[in-house]
Write a protein that holds these residues in place. Structure first.
Motif, PDB file in Angstrom:
ATOM      1  N   GLY A   1       0.912  -1.310  -0.026  1.00  0.00           N
ATOM      2  CA  GLY A   1      -0.133  -0.037   0.003  1.00  0.00           C
ATOM      3  C   GLY A   1       0.989   1.343   0.000  1.00  0.00           C
ATOM      4  N   ALA A   2       2.091   1.154   0.321  1.00  0.00           N
ATOM      5  CA  ALA A   2       2.928   2.506   0.559  1.00  0.00           C
ATOM      6  C   ALA A   2       3.459   2.885  -0.901  1.00  0.00           C
ATOM      7  N   ALA A   3       4.120   3.888  -1.075  1.00  0.00           N
ATOM      8  CA  ALA A   3       4.566   4.426  -2.285  1.00  0.00           C
ATOM      9  C   ALA A   3       5.831   3.591  -2.629  1.00  0.00           C
ATOM     10  N   ALA A   4       5.920   3.310  -3.831  1.00  0.00           N
ATOM     11  CA  ALA A   4       7.096   2.454  -4.393  1.00  0.00           C
ATOM     12  C   ALA A   4       8.387   3.207  -4.504  1.00  0.00           C
ATOM     13  N   ASP A   5       8.944   3.938  -3.341  1.00  0.00           N
ATOM     14  CA  ASP A   5      10.079   4.457  -3.327  1.00  0.00           C
ATOM     15  C   ASP A   5      11.087   3.679  -2.869  1.00  0.00           C
ATOM     16  N   LEU A   6      12.198   3.156  -3.385  1.00  0.00           N
ATOM     17  CA  LEU A   6      13.155   2.471  -2.731  1.00  0.00           C
ATOM     18  C   LEU A   6      14.535   2.598  -3.154  1.00  0.00           C
ATOM     19  N   ALA A   7      15.538   2.336  -2.407  1.00  0.00           N
ATOM     20  CA  ALA A   7      16.904   2.079  -2.802  1.00  0.00           C
ATOM     21  C   ALA A   7      17.312   0.643  -2.377  1.00  0.00           C
ATOM     22  N   ILE A   8      18.110   0.149  -3.431  1.00  0.00           N
ATOM     23  CA  ILE A   8      18.769  -1.167  -3.246  1.00  0.00           C
ATOM     24  C   ILE A   8      20.137  -1.167  -3.018  1.00  0.00           C
ATOM     25  N   VAL A   9      20.558  -1.565  -1.848  1.00  0.00           N
ATOM     26  CA  VAL A   9      22.013  -1.083  -1.563  1.00  0.00           C
ATOM     27  C   VAL A   9      22.904  -2.364  -1.385  1.00  0.00           C
ATOM     28  N   ASP A  10      24.010  -2.470  -2.487  1.00  0.00           N
ATOM     29  CA  ASP A  10      24.815  -3.563  -2.136  1.00  0.00           C
ATOM     30  C   ASP A  10      25.659  -3.844  -1.048  1.00  0.00           C
ATOM     31  N   LEU A  11      25.510  -4.937  -0.309  1.00  0.00           N
ATOM     32  CA  LEU A  11      26.114  -5.188   0.742  1.00  0.00           C
ATOM     33  C   LEU A  11      27.330  -6.156   0.415  1.00  0.00           C
ATOM     34  N   ASP A  12      27.448  -6.570  -0.740  1.00  0.00           N
ATOM     35  CA  ASP A  12      28.663  -7.495  -0.878  1.00  0.00           C
ATOM     36  C   ASP A  12      29.816  -6.824  -1.417  1.00  0.00           C
ATOM     37  N   VAL A  13      30.341  -5.811  -0.543  1.00  0.00           N
ATOM     38  CA  VAL A  13      31.492  -5.351  -0.755  1.00  0.00           C
ATOM     39  C   VAL A  13      32.366  -5.410   0.341  1.00  0.00           C
ATOM     40  N   PRO A  14      33.774  -5.314   0.338  1.00  0.00           N
ATOM     41  CA  PRO A  14      34.586  -5.202   1.494  1.00  0.00           C
ATOM     42  C   PRO A  14      34.197  -4.350   2.815  1.00  0.00           C
ATOM     43  N   HIS A  15      33.868  -3.359   2.406  1.00  0.00           N
ATOM     44  CA  HIS A  15      33.558  -2.244   3.627  1.00  0.00           C
ATOM     45  C   HIS A  15      32.422  -2.400   4.186  1.00  0.00           C
ATOM     46  N   LEU A  16      31.641  -3.560   3.856  1.00  0.00           N
ATOM     47  CA  LEU A  16      30.156  -3.810   4.346  1.00  0.00           C
ATOM     48  C   LEU A  16      29.983  -5.345   4.848  1.00  0.00           C
ATOM     49  N   THR A  17      31.426  -5.942   5.228  1.00  0.00           N
ATOM     50  CA  THR A  17      31.677  -7.300   5.279  1.00  0.00           C
ATOM     51  C   THR A  17      32.171  -7.180   6.773  1.00  0.00           C
ATOM     52  N   PRO A  18      31.912  -8.117   7.574  1.00  0.00           N
ATOM     53  CA  PRO A  18      30.642  -9.076   7.755  1.00  0.00           C
ATOM     54  C   PRO A  18      29.298  -8.259   7.698  1.00  0.00           C
ATOM     55  N   VAL A  19      28.124  -8.945   7.721  1.00  0.00           N
ATOM     56  CA  VAL A  19      26.843  -8.288   8.006  1.00  0.00           C
ATOM     57  C   VAL A  19      26.222  -8.613   9.227  1.00  0.00           C
ATOM     58  N   HIS A  20      26.880  -8.298  10.413  1.00  0.00           N
ATOM     59  CA  HIS A  20      26.123  -8.416  11.816  1.00  0.00           C
ATOM     60  C   HIS A  20      24.741  -8.058  11.809  1.00  0.00           C
ATOM     61  N   ASP A  21      24.794  -6.612  11.318  1.00  0.00           N
ATOM     62  CA  ASP A  21      23.430  -5.937  11.348  1.00  0.00           C
ATOM     63  C   ASP A  21      23.228  -5.100  10.466  1.00  0.00           C
ATOM     64  N   PRO A  22      22.592  -5.015   9.337  1.00  0.00           N
ATOM     65  CA  PRO A  22      22.132  -4.385   8.213  1.00  0.00           C
ATOM     66  C   PRO A  22      22.061  -2.854   8.333  1.00  0.00           C
ATOM     67  N   VAL A  23      21.180  -2.600   9.515  1.00  0.00           N
ATOM     68  CA  VAL A  23      20.881  -1.370  10.119  1.00  0.00           C
ATOM     69  C   VAL A  23      22.129  -0.416  10.596  1.00  0.00           C
TER      70      VAL A  23
END
Ligand SMILES: N[C@@H](CCSC[C@H]1O[C@@H](n2cnc3c(=O)[nH]cnc32)[C@H](O)[C@@H]1O)C(=O)O
Ligand SMILES: [Zn+2]
Length: 442
Positions: free
Chosen positions: A366-388
């Motif tokens: 029901g919400a507006a389709a406004d999105l960003a898709i963020v690539d987590l598969d990069v060295p500076h975002l590894t590992p992913v303990h908490d995406p937030v």
């Protein structure tokens, strides 16, 4: 249904949970119809009905609400890096305003194109903009496919009575005429520049007319001590009390900065539902001070995030802003638990949309389709303990793979589809060069 499917990603839900879900969007309606198993309406409405659905690959990625930049001046990208390392008042008077006096509508359009290109490339789908030649900015927003709340920045100090009145009229005309443009993606506000740069009589008149027209009010407030002190000395009241006297507070209205606020002002903002747009990078760069973000949130004030213009930031990347807000918020509160990661993510998404009164900011059916898709598969975002945590502290605008606004893909695999990036970059660089040459010749 004319569907867009965002597949294989992890999705940030409104309650802060992250789930492995596909997101289905109705491109014609511009809304989200399903998140995983959760749907709106009859389940067959979410089927593609034979039409080939467009897909966006979100594997290894985090799907988040499009970010909301709740205070900026996009055309100021032309002045990025032109004048640094000065406090607000001399920066505006000695450097920025003299160059802005030379700006043509073509320059403003070129700067706005560069600015929105940067917004799309860093996952921002909605913004509030205060500047001039706003019809040109609106045209750019329309072509780019973003949402915005736009207004003409009204300044009356240093102008004669006729010119001052004309600027107020322009502010009201822009608020009336541009509202609903770009198929409703553009809304407007009446935007007096600040409580010290607009004369009291005209401020009161303009606000009264804006209220009658039903448009929100946006202004710079309580940004520096040098701006607050004269109001207190001349009027014997704090700026937010003066704004209240001028009838400028209310649930539709949002003020930029709110750095120097006392307890009574914070309560007044909370009671009236007036939102604050925190601009941490600008506040640090101009050494304006530290906004009491945790106190504002504790009092129940809606706090959104803004970059301010690119001349005081010097970019339009809201990921930077989230990190700055979390860091500065802790310093201001002298408490490492203040303004945590989930708070800044909420400020850059749901609170931003609420402050601007625009759709978006939440991923739910029901919400507006406004999105960003963020690539987590990069060295500076590894590992992913908490995406937030990563969104707040480690991700960058350049980690955004795809950007979607109103159900339309604006950027796919870092390729902006609605604008010609190379042409815009070249045109803006030329316009900026010529602008500064004109200003320095005078
Ligand atoms: N109609 C006005 C234009 C006002 S637009 C908004 C103004 O806000 C200025 N601005 C940008 N950042 C800030 C800030 O942090 N505080 C106050 N003003 C700012 C910006 O340079 C621009 O001049 C005129 O004729 O001058
Ligand atoms: Zn500003």
């Amino acid at each position: 249904m004319n569907a867009l499917r965002v597949t294989g990603g992890r999705v940030l839900r409104p309650d802060g949970r992250v789930t492995e879900s596909d997101v289905t969007i109705d491109r014609d309606a511009g809304t989200i119809v399903a998140v995983g198993e959760e749907t709106v309406g009859e389940s067959d409405e979410t089927e593609a009905n034979g039409e080939a659905a467009e897909t966006l690959d979100a594997s290894g990625s985090l799907v988040i609400p499009g970010l909301v930049n709740a205070h900026t001046h996009v055309s100021m990208t032309l002045l990025r890096g032109y004048a640094d390392d000065k406090p607000l008042d001399p920066w505006l008077r000695e450097d920025i305003w003299p160059v802005e006096a030379e700006l043509t509508p073509d320059d403003i359009e070129a700067g706005a194109e560069l600015g929105v290109l940067e917004l799309i490339r860093s996952g921002t789908t909605a913004f509030a903009d205060m500047y001039f030649a706003m019809d040109r900015v609106a045209d750019v927003v329309d072509r780019a496919g973003l949402r915005a709340r736009l207004g003409h920045g009204v300044v009356t100090v240093g102008k004669d009575e006729a010119d001052a009145r004309e600027d107020v009229e322009e502010g009201l005309a822009v608020a009336r005429d541009l509202d609903g443009a770009a198929d409703g993606r553009i809304r407007t506000a009446f935007m007096p520049h600040s409580l010290t740069t607009v004369d009291e009589v005209l401020l009161r008149e303009g606000v009264a007319e804006a209220r009658e027209a039903g448009v929100p009010i946006h202004l710079h407030a309580n940004e520096t001590i040098d701006e607050v002190d004269p109001i207190v000395e001349e009027r014997g009241e704090r700026p937010i009390d003066y704004a209240a006297d001028a009838d400028a507070l209310g649930p539709d209205n949002f003020f930029a900065h709110g750095v120097h606020l006392d307890g009574g002002e914070i309560d007044r903002l909370a009671q009236t539902g007036t939102a604050i747009v925190h601009c941490p990078a600008s506040n640090m760069k101009l050494a304006s001070g530290m906004a009491p973000v945790q106190r504002l949130r504790d009092a129940g004030v809606t706090v959104a995030l803004g970059t301010d213009g690119a001349a005081s930031n010097n970019d339009l990347d809201l990921f930077d802003e989230m990190r700055d807000a979390a860091m500065l918020g802790k310093l201001a509160a002298d408490d490492a638990s203040a303004v945590p990661a989930e708070a800044v993510v909420e400020m850059a998404t749901a609170a931003g949309a609420a402050a601007l009164g625009l759709p978006g900011g939440r991923i739910e059916p029901g919400a507006a389709a406004d999105l960003a898709i963020v690539d987590l598969d990069v060295p500076h975002l590894t590992p992913v303990h908490d995406p937030v945590s990563h969104l707040a502290y480690a991700a960058r605008g350049s980690d955004v793979r795809h950007t979607v606004c109103d159900g339309t893909v604006l950027m796919r695999d870092r390729d902006v589809l609605t604008l010609d990036a190379d042409e815009i970059q070249a045109r803006a660089a030329d316009a900026a060069h010529d602008l500064v040459a004109r200003a320095e010749r005078d």
